[in-house]
Design a protein around this motif. Structure first.
Motif, PDB file in Angstrom:
ATOM      1  N   ARG A  71      -7.948 -19.005   6.060  1.00 35.16           N
ATOM      2  CA  ARG A  71      -8.233 -18.722   7.457  1.00 35.16           C
ATOM      3  C   ARG A  71      -7.180 -17.765   8.010  1.00 35.16           C
ATOM      4  O   ARG A  71      -6.064 -17.700   7.555  1.00 35.16           O
ATOM      5  CB  ARG A  71      -8.251 -20.013   8.271  1.00 35.16           C
ATOM      6  CG  ARG A  71      -9.511 -20.834   8.053  1.00 35.16           C
ATOM      7  CD  ARG A  71      -9.600 -21.955   9.044  1.00 35.16           C
ATOM      8  NE  ARG A  71      -9.615 -21.516  10.413  1.00 35.16           N
ATOM      9  CZ  ARG A  71     -10.666 -21.019  11.024  1.00 35.16           C
ATOM     10  NH1 ARG A  71     -11.787 -20.888  10.376  1.00 35.16           N
ATOM     11  NH2 ARG A  71     -10.607 -20.654  12.280  1.00 35.16           N
ATOM     12  N   ALA A  72      -7.595 -17.010   9.024  1.00 35.95           N
ATOM     13  CA  ALA A  72      -6.667 -16.063   9.604  1.00 35.95           C
ATOM     14  C   ALA A  72      -5.479 -16.798  10.204  1.00 35.95           C
ATOM     15  O   ALA A  72      -5.606 -17.901  10.705  1.00 35.95           O
ATOM     16  CB  ALA A  72      -7.383 -15.258  10.689  1.00 35.95           C
ATOM     17  N   ALA A 110      -2.376 -13.739   3.544  1.00 35.00           N
ATOM     18  CA  ALA A 110      -2.317 -13.291   4.933  1.00 35.00           C
ATOM     19  C   ALA A 110      -3.345 -12.200   5.216  1.00 35.00           C
ATOM     20  O   ALA A 110      -3.939 -12.151   6.293  1.00 35.00           O
ATOM     21  CB  ALA A 110      -0.914 -12.793   5.256  1.00 35.00           C
ATOM     22  N   LEU A 111      -3.550 -11.322   4.242  1.00 35.13           N
ATOM     23  CA  LEU A 111      -4.406 -10.163   4.484  1.00 35.13           C
ATOM     24  C   LEU A 111      -5.875 -10.386   4.137  1.00 35.13           C
ATOM     25  O   LEU A 111      -6.736  -9.640   4.581  1.00 35.13           O
ATOM     26  CB  LEU A 111      -3.890  -8.961   3.670  1.00 35.13           C
ATOM     27  CG  LEU A 111      -2.522  -8.435   4.065  1.00 35.13           C
ATOM     28  CD1 LEU A 111      -2.125  -7.275   3.152  1.00 35.13           C
ATOM     29  CD2 LEU A 111      -2.524  -7.955   5.507  1.00 35.13           C
ATOM     30  N   ALA A 132       3.519  -1.979   5.097  1.00 37.98           N
ATOM     31  CA  ALA A 132       2.432  -1.012   4.934  1.00 37.98           C
ATOM     32  C   ALA A 132       1.366  -1.544   3.977  1.00 37.98           C
ATOM     33  O   ALA A 132       0.535  -0.785   3.471  1.00 37.98           O
ATOM     34  CB  ALA A 132       2.982   0.307   4.418  1.00 37.98           C
ATOM     35  N   ALA A 133       1.386  -2.847   3.741  1.00 38.32           N
ATOM     36  CA  ALA A 133       0.486  -3.417   2.729  1.00 38.32           C
ATOM     37  C   ALA A 133      -0.986  -3.289   3.120  1.00 38.32           C
ATOM     38  O   ALA A 133      -1.830  -3.005   2.274  1.00 38.32           O
ATOM     39  CB  ALA A 133       0.839  -4.881   2.491  1.00 38.32           C
ATOM     40  N   LYS A 134      -1.286  -3.517   4.404  1.00 38.95           N
ATOM     41  CA  LYS A 134      -2.700  -3.520   4.770  1.00 38.95           C
ATOM     42  C   LYS A 134      -3.375  -2.165   4.505  1.00 38.95           C
ATOM     43  O   LYS A 134      -4.408  -2.116   3.820  1.00 38.95           O
ATOM     44  CB  LYS A 134      -2.889  -3.954   6.222  1.00 38.95           C
ATOM     45  CG  LYS A 134      -4.368  -4.203   6.531  1.00 38.95           C
ATOM     46  CD  LYS A 134      -4.647  -4.380   8.002  1.00 38.95           C
ATOM     47  CE  LYS A 134      -4.366  -5.785   8.445  1.00 38.95           C
ATOM     48  NZ  LYS A 134      -4.812  -6.028   9.841  1.00 38.95           N
ATOM     49  N   PRO A 135      -2.814  -1.044   5.003  1.00 35.31           N
ATOM     50  CA  PRO A 135      -3.462   0.235   4.676  1.00 35.31           C
ATOM     51  C   PRO A 135      -3.491   0.514   3.183  1.00 35.31           C
ATOM     52  O   PRO A 135      -4.441   1.142   2.694  1.00 35.31           O
ATOM     53  CB  PRO A 135      -2.609   1.273   5.429  1.00 35.31           C
ATOM     54  CG  PRO A 135      -1.420   0.568   5.938  1.00 35.31           C
ATOM     55  CD  PRO A 135      -1.728  -0.882   5.980  1.00 35.31           C
ATOM     56  N   TRP A 136      -2.473   0.033   2.472  1.00 32.40           N
ATOM     57  CA  TRP A 136      -2.443   0.218   1.013  1.00 32.40           C
ATOM     58  C   TRP A 136      -3.629  -0.518   0.377  1.00 32.40           C
ATOM     59  O   TRP A 136      -4.362   0.036  -0.443  1.00 32.40           O
ATOM     60  CB  TRP A 136      -1.114  -0.331   0.493  1.00 32.40           C
ATOM     61  CG  TRP A 136      -0.846  -0.166  -0.969  1.00 32.40           C
ATOM     62  CD1 TRP A 136      -0.616   1.004  -1.636  1.00 32.40           C
ATOM     63  CD2 TRP A 136      -0.736  -1.217  -1.934  1.00 32.40           C
ATOM     64  NE1 TRP A 136      -0.374   0.730  -2.968  1.00 32.40           N
ATOM     65  CE2 TRP A 136      -0.439  -0.606  -3.178  1.00 32.40           C
ATOM     66  CE3 TRP A 136      -0.847  -2.602  -1.881  1.00 32.40           C
ATOM     67  CZ2 TRP A 136      -0.268  -1.355  -4.348  1.00 32.40           C
ATOM     68  CZ3 TRP A 136      -0.663  -3.340  -3.042  1.00 32.40           C
ATOM     69  CH2 TRP A 136      -0.381  -2.717  -4.245  1.00 32.40           C
ATOM     70  N   PHE A 137      -3.853  -1.768   0.785  1.00 27.71           N
ATOM     71  CA  PHE A 137      -4.989  -2.532   0.267  1.00 27.71           C
ATOM     72  C   PHE A 137      -6.324  -1.885   0.675  1.00 27.71           C
ATOM     73  O   PHE A 137      -7.271  -1.839  -0.111  1.00 27.71           O
ATOM     74  CB  PHE A 137      -4.956  -3.973   0.798  1.00 27.71           C
ATOM     75  CG  PHE A 137      -4.166  -4.927  -0.056  1.00 27.71           C
ATOM     76  CD1 PHE A 137      -4.689  -5.435  -1.242  1.00 27.71           C
ATOM     77  CD2 PHE A 137      -2.907  -5.344   0.317  1.00 27.71           C
ATOM     78  CE1 PHE A 137      -3.969  -6.326  -2.027  1.00 27.71           C
ATOM     79  CE2 PHE A 137      -2.170  -6.238  -0.461  1.00 27.71           C
ATOM     80  CZ  PHE A 137      -2.703  -6.730  -1.636  1.00 27.71           C
ATOM     81  N   LEU A 138      -6.397  -1.433   1.915  1.00 23.10           N
ATOM     82  CA  LEU A 138      -7.667  -0.852   2.385  1.00 23.10           C
ATOM     83  C   LEU A 138      -8.033   0.393   1.583  1.00 23.10           C
ATOM     84  O   LEU A 138      -9.208   0.624   1.278  1.00 23.10           O
ATOM     85  CB  LEU A 138      -7.580  -0.507   3.879  1.00 23.10           C
ATOM     86  CG  LEU A 138      -7.432  -1.685   4.836  1.00 23.10           C
ATOM     87  CD1 LEU A 138      -7.453  -1.203   6.289  1.00 23.10           C
ATOM     88  CD2 LEU A 138      -8.528  -2.721   4.637  1.00 23.10           C
ATOM     89  N   THR A 139      -7.017   1.166   1.253  1.00 21.55           N
ATOM     90  CA  THR A 139      -7.281   2.358   0.439  1.00 21.55           C
ATOM     91  C   THR A 139      -7.799   1.941  -0.943  1.00 21.55           C
ATOM     92  O   THR A 139      -8.757   2.539  -1.464  1.00 21.55           O
ATOM     93  CB  THR A 139      -5.990   3.197   0.290  1.00 21.55           C
ATOM     94  OG1 THR A 139      -5.552   3.585   1.593  1.00 21.55           O
ATOM     95  CG2 THR A 139      -6.238   4.445  -0.538  1.00 21.55           C
TER      96      THR A 139
END
Lengths: 242, 174
Positions: free
Chosen positions: A107-108, B20-21, B62-69
């Motif tokens: 969950r978030a 978390a992501l 910067a993990a989220k944009p890295w994962f999204l890419t």
């Protein structure tokens, strides 16, 4: 509709958060554009909620690493081309990661939910020296069994928002570094201070013994020290009435 | 022994990051693919690839944009061998109807169906902006477009959504 009206409306339809200063000034002097802006803000709030679908809940507690659906058309990273050692290594790692994720429940986080909520009320992020009416602020605070002393600073926005199943005060306090959002989360306890930086927001969630927690966040260039200073100021200005 | 402890700590950090992501990554993959099963698979494969490439992630912030890419590349790669000339949007909507109509008010379900009907070129920048909080410049960088092109796509996306949802568009600009 004038050329400026068209430019303003085109601008907020492209990015409702970020009309430039001249166009915002136009909105403040044009009743039709102000009304248009409010309609766009309402639509944007619905759009943010629609996109923030909780897939795991909606799909019935799907597992993070579950078997692939037959016929989904997905073939992954070409497992067949790898040797058996590579496959075994991937599976071992996947099982380890999956176990960790599943045990922790997907969950978030509270911080992620706070940030998501910000997108629902973009109109609240305004730098202004106009305080919210004392009646509106009083009603929001009264429902939360609290009041604010003048130490909090200028409160420009107050709303009672549905957050994780409870109505919570959502306030915007003006600071030297721009608008700061405060959410009083009486129903959400955290064991210790939580710092977060996500989607352009920087914030902190502080435990409030006996009253859940408080989330304070800014966007833009505010550093950690600034956020902590503002959080301490707001926390010090709260008087609980129940 | 120290190597083992370091390895365990590294794995724990990676698990925490994924945990978390994951909700955001799954949502992004869902709106990208418009298929929950494909989204789950793409996110799973993305995490495996990310694990192997984690040394290239210099800053966890910067993990989220890295994962999204990685998700975008992984999704694109998925269909390199399996391209469809046309997409039956009605079938996509029907197959995910239980998710689109889940919970809350009917107007959200209607809006989700409308998002499904947006062309990829409009849907992706809109999701990056509204769901992921990307700025125009960040979307432009991610999609290799100019800022002006991104703003035009975002404008068109909202314009189409408003029409599909029966909003009053008489005072919309052309």
């Amino acid at each position: 509709m004038t050329i400026v009206c068209a430019a303003y409306r085109r601008s907020i339809l492209a990015d409702p958060r970020d009309a430039d200063l001249k166009l915002r000034a136009h909105r403040d002097s044009c009743a039709e554009c102000a009304e248009f802006s409010q309609r766009v803000a309402r639509f944007e709030s619905r759009l943010a909620r629609a996109l923030a679908i909780d897939l795991d809940a909606a799909a019935g507690a799907a597992r993070p690493f579950r078997a692939r659906r037959a016929g989904s058309g997905y073939r992954g990273a070409g497992v067949g081309r790898r040797g058996w050692m590579a496959l075994a290594a991937s599976l071992t790692m996947a099982i380890g990661v999956a176990a960790g994720l599943w045990l922790a429940a997907p969950r978030a986080s509270l911080a992620a939910d706070v940030v998501t909520h910000m997108a629902e009320e973009p109109q609240a992020w305004r730098s202004t020296d106009v305080p919210v009416s004392s009646a509106a602020l009083g009603a929001v605070l009264h429902d939360a069994h609290m009041r604010l002393t003048a130490k909090a600073g200028l409160v420009s926005y107050a709303n009672s928002c549905l957050f994780r199943g409870h109505q919570v005060p959502h306030l915007v306090v003006q600071s030297d570094g721009g608008p700061v959002t405060v959410m009083v989360l009486v129903h959400e306890s955290v064991p210790a201070e939580v710092q977060f930086a996500d989607s352009g927001y920087r914030g902190v969630i502080l435990p409030v013994p006996g009253h859940g927690s408080i989330a304070v966040l800014t966007r833009g260039a505010a550093d950690r020290a600034t956020v902590e200073r503002i959080a301490a100021r707001v926390l010090g200005a709260i008087v609980w009435t129940a | 022994m120290n190597d083992q402890a370091a390895g365990n700590a590294k794995r724990a950090r990676f698990q925490a990051l994924c945990q978390a992501l994951r909700p955001d990554l799954l949502r992004f993959a869902f709106w990208l693919s418009r298929d929950h099963s494909v989204a789950e698979d793409v996110v799973q494969e993305t995490m495996l690839r990310a694990w192997k490439a984690q040394d290239s992630l210099a800053d966890e912030a910067a993990a989220k944009p890295w994962f999204l890419t990685i998700i975008r590349r992984e999704y694109a790669r998925t269909f390199e061998r399996k391209r469809f000339d046309t997409v039956d949007v009605d079938a996509l909507v029907a197959s995910e109807e239980p998710l689109l109509a889940a919970e809350e008010a009917q107007d959200l379900a209607e809006l989700r169906r409308a998002v499904f009907r947006l062309p990829d070129d409009y849907r992706l920048p809109l999701v990056l902006q509204v769901l992921m909080g990307y700025t125009t410049a960040e979307i432009a960088r991610e999609l290799d477009l100019s800022n002006a092109a991104v703003l035009t796509r975002l404008f068109r996306a909202r314009q189409q959504l408003r029409v599909l949802c029966g909003e009053n568009t008489r005072s919309d600009p052309e």
